[in-house]
Design an enzyme around this catalytic site. Structure first.
Site, PDB file in Angstrom:
ATOM      1  N   ASN A  16       0.864  -1.187   0.000  1.00 15.60           N
ATOM      2  CA  ASN A  16       0.000   0.000   0.000  1.00 15.60           C
ATOM      3  C   ASN A  16       0.898   1.233   0.000  1.00 15.60           C
ATOM      4  O   ASN A  16       1.519   1.552   1.016  1.00 15.60           O
ATOM      5  CB  ASN A  16      -0.887  -0.030   1.259  1.00 15.60           C
ATOM      6  CG  ASN A  16      -1.663   1.255   1.444  1.00 15.60           C
ATOM      7  OD1 ASN A  16      -1.819   2.047   0.516  1.00 15.60           O
ATOM      8  ND2 ASN A  16      -2.161   1.481   2.660  1.00 15.60           N
ATOM      9  N   LYS A  18       0.031   4.282  -0.237  1.00 15.60           N
ATOM     10  CA  LYS A  18      -0.599   5.467   0.365  1.00 15.60           C
ATOM     11  C   LYS A  18      -0.412   6.674  -0.560  1.00 15.60           C
ATOM     12  O   LYS A  18      -0.490   6.530  -1.771  1.00 15.60           O
ATOM     13  CB  LYS A  18      -0.027   5.720   1.761  1.00 15.60           C
ATOM     14  CG  LYS A  18      -0.028   4.469   2.630  1.00 15.60           C
ATOM     15  CD  LYS A  18       0.231   4.778   4.074  1.00 15.60           C
ATOM     16  CE  LYS A  18       0.395   3.475   4.839  1.00 15.60           C
ATOM     17  NZ  LYS A  18       0.259   3.627   6.271  1.00 15.60           N
ATOM     18  N   HIS A 106      -9.535   1.046   5.103  1.00 11.32           N
ATOM     19  CA  HIS A 106      -8.213   1.216   5.728  1.00 11.32           C
ATOM     20  C   HIS A 106      -8.370   2.169   6.915  1.00 11.32           C
ATOM     21  O   HIS A 106      -9.155   3.116   6.867  1.00 11.32           O
ATOM     22  CB  HIS A 106      -7.214   1.790   4.710  1.00 11.32           C
ATOM     23  CG  HIS A 106      -5.807   1.779   5.235  1.00 11.32           C
ATOM     24  ND1 HIS A 106      -5.337   2.734   6.109  1.00 11.32           N
ATOM     25  CD2 HIS A 106      -4.773   0.923   5.034  1.00 11.32           C
ATOM     26  CE1 HIS A 106      -4.080   2.458   6.421  1.00 11.32           C
ATOM     27  NE2 HIS A 106      -3.716   1.355   5.774  1.00 11.32           N
ATOM     28  N   GLU A 108      -6.716   4.547   7.965  1.00 10.70           N
ATOM     29  CA  GLU A 108      -6.523   5.976   7.681  1.00 10.70           C
ATOM     30  C   GLU A 108      -7.781   6.576   7.060  1.00 10.70           C
ATOM     31  O   GLU A 108      -8.108   7.743   7.292  1.00 10.70           O
ATOM     32  CB  GLU A 108      -5.276   6.164   6.793  1.00 10.70           C
ATOM     33  CG  GLU A 108      -3.999   5.958   7.613  1.00 10.70           C
ATOM     34  CD  GLU A 108      -2.784   5.510   6.832  1.00 10.70           C
ATOM     35  OE1 GLU A 108      -2.792   5.575   5.588  1.00 10.70           O
ATOM     36  OE2 GLU A 108      -1.815   5.064   7.479  1.00 10.70           O
ATOM     37  N   GLU A 178      -5.166  -5.170  10.714  1.00  7.53           N
ATOM     38  CA  GLU A 178      -4.149  -4.128  10.881  1.00  7.53           C
ATOM     39  C   GLU A 178      -4.412  -3.365  12.181  1.00  7.53           C
ATOM     40  O   GLU A 178      -5.225  -2.431  12.201  1.00  7.53           O
ATOM     41  CB  GLU A 178      -4.212  -3.144   9.713  1.00  7.53           C
ATOM     42  CG  GLU A 178      -3.905  -3.758   8.372  1.00  7.53           C
ATOM     43  CD  GLU A 178      -3.332  -2.726   7.420  1.00  7.53           C
ATOM     44  OE1 GLU A 178      -2.222  -2.952   6.937  1.00  7.53           O
ATOM     45  OE2 GLU A 178      -3.975  -1.686   7.182  1.00  7.53           O
ATOM     46  N   GLY A 184       2.634   2.130  10.708  1.00  9.69           N
ATOM     47  CA  GLY A 184       3.595   3.218  10.549  1.00  9.69           C
ATOM     48  C   GLY A 184       4.333   3.586  11.821  1.00  9.69           C
ATOM     49  O   GLY A 184       4.976   4.637  11.887  1.00  9.69           O
ATOM     50  N   SER A 224       3.673  -2.269  10.272  1.00 10.96           N
ATOM     51  CA  SER A 224       5.126  -2.247  10.446  1.00 10.96           C
ATOM     52  C   SER A 224       5.790  -3.569  10.057  1.00 10.96           C
ATOM     53  O   SER A 224       6.711  -4.049  10.726  1.00 10.96           O
ATOM     54  CB  SER A 224       5.485  -1.851  11.886  1.00 10.96           C
ATOM     55  OG  SER A 224       5.025  -0.540  12.151  1.00 10.96           O
TER      56      SER A 224
HETATM   57  C1  PEP Z   1      -0.701   0.128   6.059  1.00 10.53           C
HETATM   58  O1  PEP Z   1      -0.837   1.328   5.907  1.00 10.53           O
HETATM   59  O2  PEP Z   1      -1.564  -0.642   5.627  1.00 10.53           O
HETATM   60  C2  PEP Z   1       0.463  -0.347   6.769  1.00 10.53           C
HETATM   61  C3  PEP Z   1       0.464  -1.584   7.188  1.00 10.53           C
HETATM   62  O3  PEP Z   1       1.499   0.543   6.976  1.00 10.53           O
HETATM   63  P1  PEP Z   1       2.953   0.220   7.588  1.00 10.53           P
HETATM   64  O4  PEP Z   1       3.443  -1.057   6.978  1.00 10.53           O
HETATM   65  O5  PEP Z   1       3.794   1.389   7.210  1.00 10.53           O
HETATM   66  O6  PEP Z   1       2.783   0.064   9.066  1.00 10.53           O
END
Ligand code: PEP
Length: 270
Positions: A16, A18, A106, A108, A178, A184, A224
């Site tokens: 992803n 973003k 998601h 976000e 998630e 992040g 992460s």
């Molecule tokens: C995400 O935004 O779906 C995500 C898992 O981000 P990150 O790997 O940066 O934690």
């Protein structure tokens, strides 16, 4: 060792991006990815990239022209097929671009843009209506986790999104667990916690559809993820891959995650 090429739960590594990479950076990244991915690993692992909307056409063209075995995904769509919705993108537009996976809900989108469970469910149905695969994102916040409400939150999010779907629609979908506190932040869930949450999600899919449908759906961990922690995370029997944000932006890093995922024996995921 069994090859997972025809397995409904073939490991999926989805990047992803973003709001990163303009279309020129995106082109360079997938070109490099095409050079770095090992064809042997791709027998076991499906790779998808989810670039910003403005990159989709360029990335689609490069993937097709160079026969790069990477699947195209998108990060969001509106639930209506057209209309006066300034700034939004409709599912049929994504389908026309050869998009296969579309994120729904998601964290976000939920937290920064106010997307609620009803909107997530409606967008997920739009994705299905147009022949694409929804990747339903669910996960608890740090506060919910501290309050011992992780499973309750996951149950609510899954039920709200999949209630009323046909069994085959549930069987073909992807859910990404998630935890919001892991996205992040560098704070990855332990492999045991990721497995427990993914198993819980699968149980909720079984309750909403059927055991067979739940057994066919893919459930990913996200938060992460990097090349160092992927193999352990994907080693959980209910963890069918990873959704990766930051570590998917560079081709070398994403290819490292794919290689790590490919080291996990399919038998370890049964
Ligand atoms: C995400 O935004 O779906 C995500 C898992 O981000 P990150 O790997 O940066 O934690």
């Amino acid at each position: 060792m069994a090859d997972q090429a025809n397995d409904s739960r073939r490991t999926l590594v989805a990047g992803n991006w973003k709001m990163h990479h303009d279309h020129l950076q995106a082109i360079r990244t997938v070109q490099e990815l095409g050079l770095r991915l090992d064809p042997v690993d791709l027998k076991r692992v499906e790779v998808a990239v989810l670039p910003p909307f403005t990159d989709l056409r360029s990335v689609q063209t490069v993937l097709e022209d160079r026969s790069i075995p990477v699947v195209l995904g998108a990060q969001h769509c509106h639930d209506r097929d057209s209309g006066a919705f300034t700034g939004e993108v409709a599912a049929p537009m994504l389908a026309r671009l050869g998009v296969r996976y579309v994120l729904a809900g998601h964290s976000e989108r939920r937290l920064l843009f106010g997307q609620d469970d009803a909107q997530v469910g409606a967008a997920l149905r739009a994705v299905l209506r147009h022949g694409m695969v929804p990747v339903l994102c669910v996960g608890e916040t740090a506060e919910e986790r501290e309050a011992g409400r992780t499973e309750e939150r996951l149950s609510d999010q899954v039920a709200a999104a999949v209630q009323g779907l046909a069994e085959e629609q549930v069987a073909g979908m992807v859910v990404a667990y998630e935890p919001v506190w892991a996205i992040g932040t560098g704070a990855t869930a332990t492999a045991a916690d990721a497995q427990a949450a993914c198993a819980h999600v699968r149980g909720r899919l079984a309750a909403a559809a059927s055991g067979d449908a739940a057994a066919s759906a893919r459930i990913l961990y996200g938060g992460s993820v990097n090349a160092e922690n992927t193999a352990e995370l994907v080693g959980g029997p209910d963890v069918d891959g990873v959704l990766v944000g930051g570590a998917s932006l560079e081709a070398a890093s994403l290819a490292g995650i794919v290689a790590a995922a490919a080291t996990v024996r399919p038998a370890a995921r049964r």
